[in-house]
Design a protein around this motif. Sequence first.
Motif, PDB file in Angstrom:
ATOM      1  N   UNK B 129       0.703  -1.256  -0.092  1.00 14.27           N
ATOM      2  CA  UNK B 129       0.013  -0.110  -0.045  1.00 14.27           C
ATOM      3  C   UNK B 129       0.833   1.274  -0.194  1.00 14.27           C
ATOM      4  N   UNK B 130       0.364   2.608  -0.237  1.00 13.21           N
ATOM      5  CA  UNK B 130       0.977   3.574  -0.366  1.00 13.21           C
ATOM      6  C   UNK B 130       1.543   4.072   1.019  1.00 13.21           C
ATOM      7  N   UNK B 131       0.850   3.895   2.067  1.00 15.10           N
ATOM      8  CA  UNK B 131       1.264   4.131   3.415  1.00 15.10           C
ATOM      9  C   UNK B 131       2.489   3.065   3.833  1.00 15.10           C
ATOM     10  N   UNK B 153       6.320  17.013   1.575  1.00 17.29           N
ATOM     11  CA  UNK B 153       4.910  16.531   2.057  1.00 17.29           C
ATOM     12  C   UNK B 153       4.737  15.062   2.191  1.00 17.29           C
ATOM     13  N   UNK B 154       5.391  14.291   2.827  1.00 16.06           N
ATOM     14  CA  UNK B 154       5.277  13.015   2.998  1.00 16.06           C
ATOM     15  C   UNK B 154       4.024  12.089   3.280  1.00 16.06           C
ATOM     16  N   UNK B 159      -3.462   7.647   4.995  1.00 16.04           N
ATOM     17  CA  UNK B 159      -4.817   7.838   6.076  1.00 16.04           C
ATOM     18  C   UNK B 159      -3.982   8.019   7.237  1.00 16.04           C
ATOM     19  N   UNK B 160      -4.785   8.460   8.415  1.00 17.59           N
ATOM     20  CA  UNK B 160      -4.493   9.043   9.662  1.00 17.59           C
ATOM     21  C   UNK B 160      -3.291   7.783  10.372  1.00 17.59           C
ATOM     22  N   UNK B 161      -3.757   6.677  10.222  1.00 19.47           N
ATOM     23  CA  UNK B 161      -2.883   5.539  10.761  1.00 19.47           C
ATOM     24  C   UNK B 161      -1.588   5.720  10.206  1.00 19.47           C
ATOM     25  N   UNK B 165       2.445   7.004  12.094  1.00 10.81           N
ATOM     26  CA  UNK B 165       3.627   6.163  12.084  1.00 10.81           C
ATOM     27  C   UNK B 165       4.859   6.930  11.487  1.00 10.81           C
ATOM     28  N   UNK B 166       4.403   7.640  10.205  1.00 11.25           N
ATOM     29  CA  UNK B 166       5.170   8.346   9.403  1.00 11.25           C
ATOM     30  C   UNK B 166       5.977   9.457  10.408  1.00 11.25           C
TER      31      UNK B 166
END
Lengths: 218, 209
Positions: B129-131, B153-154, B159-161, B165-166
């Motif tokens: 996934x992108x995340x 703008x990483x 999504x919020x989750x 993490x990032x």
Amino acid sequence: MFEYLTDMNYIEIVLLSLEVSLLAVFISCLISMPFAAFLVIKQFPGRQLIIVMINTLMGLPPVVVGLFLYLLLSANGSLSAYKLLYTPSAMVIAQIIIITPIITALSKESLEIFYSHYEDYLTSLRSSNIQKIQTILWEGRYSLLTNGLAGLGRAMSEVGAIIIVGGNIEHLTRTMTTGIVLETSRGEFSFALNLGLTLLFISLLINVAVHTLRKSEE
Amino acid sequence: MSNLIELKNISLVIKNISIINDISLNLGERGTTLVTGHNGAGKSSLLRLMAGFIKPTKGNILYGGSQEKLPIGFVFQKPVMLDRNVNGNLLHALAYNGNTKNINQSLIDQTLRINNVFHLRDLSAKKISVGEQQIISVLRGLIIKPSILFLDEPTSSLDPEYTQIVENLILKASKEIKIVLVTQSTTHLKLFNDEIIHLSRGKLIESTS
């Protein structure tokens, strides 16, 4: 076509055609793909001129290549000492000269897309030019394979140059295309037609392989 | 604190359009520097200038007082993944960078384990996934032990989750290295507020530290 599958002369011709063309494509890929990658990643004076020359050489008439190579390899030529005239090696050289500009130009087009995608990332790593070339060659491997197959198709169908430098000698330098020319002139249409159908079938296989690769890329 | 990056009267003009206009800045060795501003303010261009992707039309950029570029990591807005598995992406970063030559599989495994993404190791990096890709991008940027990690703008497409993490990864890294983060997120303004640079139409409007 099947009646000739046990004819040793026919098998010999098909195998020599494949051998010469595959070797020419292999050597050409070793030259053209790293060179294309270099042209993509490096800006230098004269780069545009080289690109224009490569694009011009894509349309090089095979008979002209054959003629120049013949003059170089013949008894009075500057490369006569190597005794390559009328050998499969001379045919390989001729095919390399014809397909290298084609594979280089196609590979440059493909690799430009990959480099535009990875350029900033590779710059952030402070990668060397060699590392950049290695990376885009690997990332573009499926596209490059397609280009190699396009080169193989071109090499397999070539006749003008290899008939001049190969001489179309039976059991030595006769390929499918040169064989078709000879058998047609002798009125042996059945043999010529079968060689033609075999060539068409191999071209079809190459095109199916190219198509499958392109699909898998998508 | 000494300066890790010094920008001296930097201008960038592309096709007669002024993108960056006479900016001078000093960034310290650690902590976060946020680069904010509206769309078209020149944030990403400033980041690309600092990272050495493009050369300024005018002015100088010094890294630790010299013009020799420092080892950096860069995380793009849209993750840039090589067409190989996650392990291959991290290995490539270790092998193909101009800084460390420490090609160490145990370092990769350890990095993935600590950050709870070891299960991604053998998956194709283009198919996760992108995340997950963005987490791997940050880890890939950090594994080469850079002096500066630039992030453009990483979390904008996460999504919020995954955003959290990032953000945690960035916060943790900022204790050891310099982080330069382009963002429009108000959460980031609260979270990473060591230094904030505000741009408008290519000009430095405000710099707080």
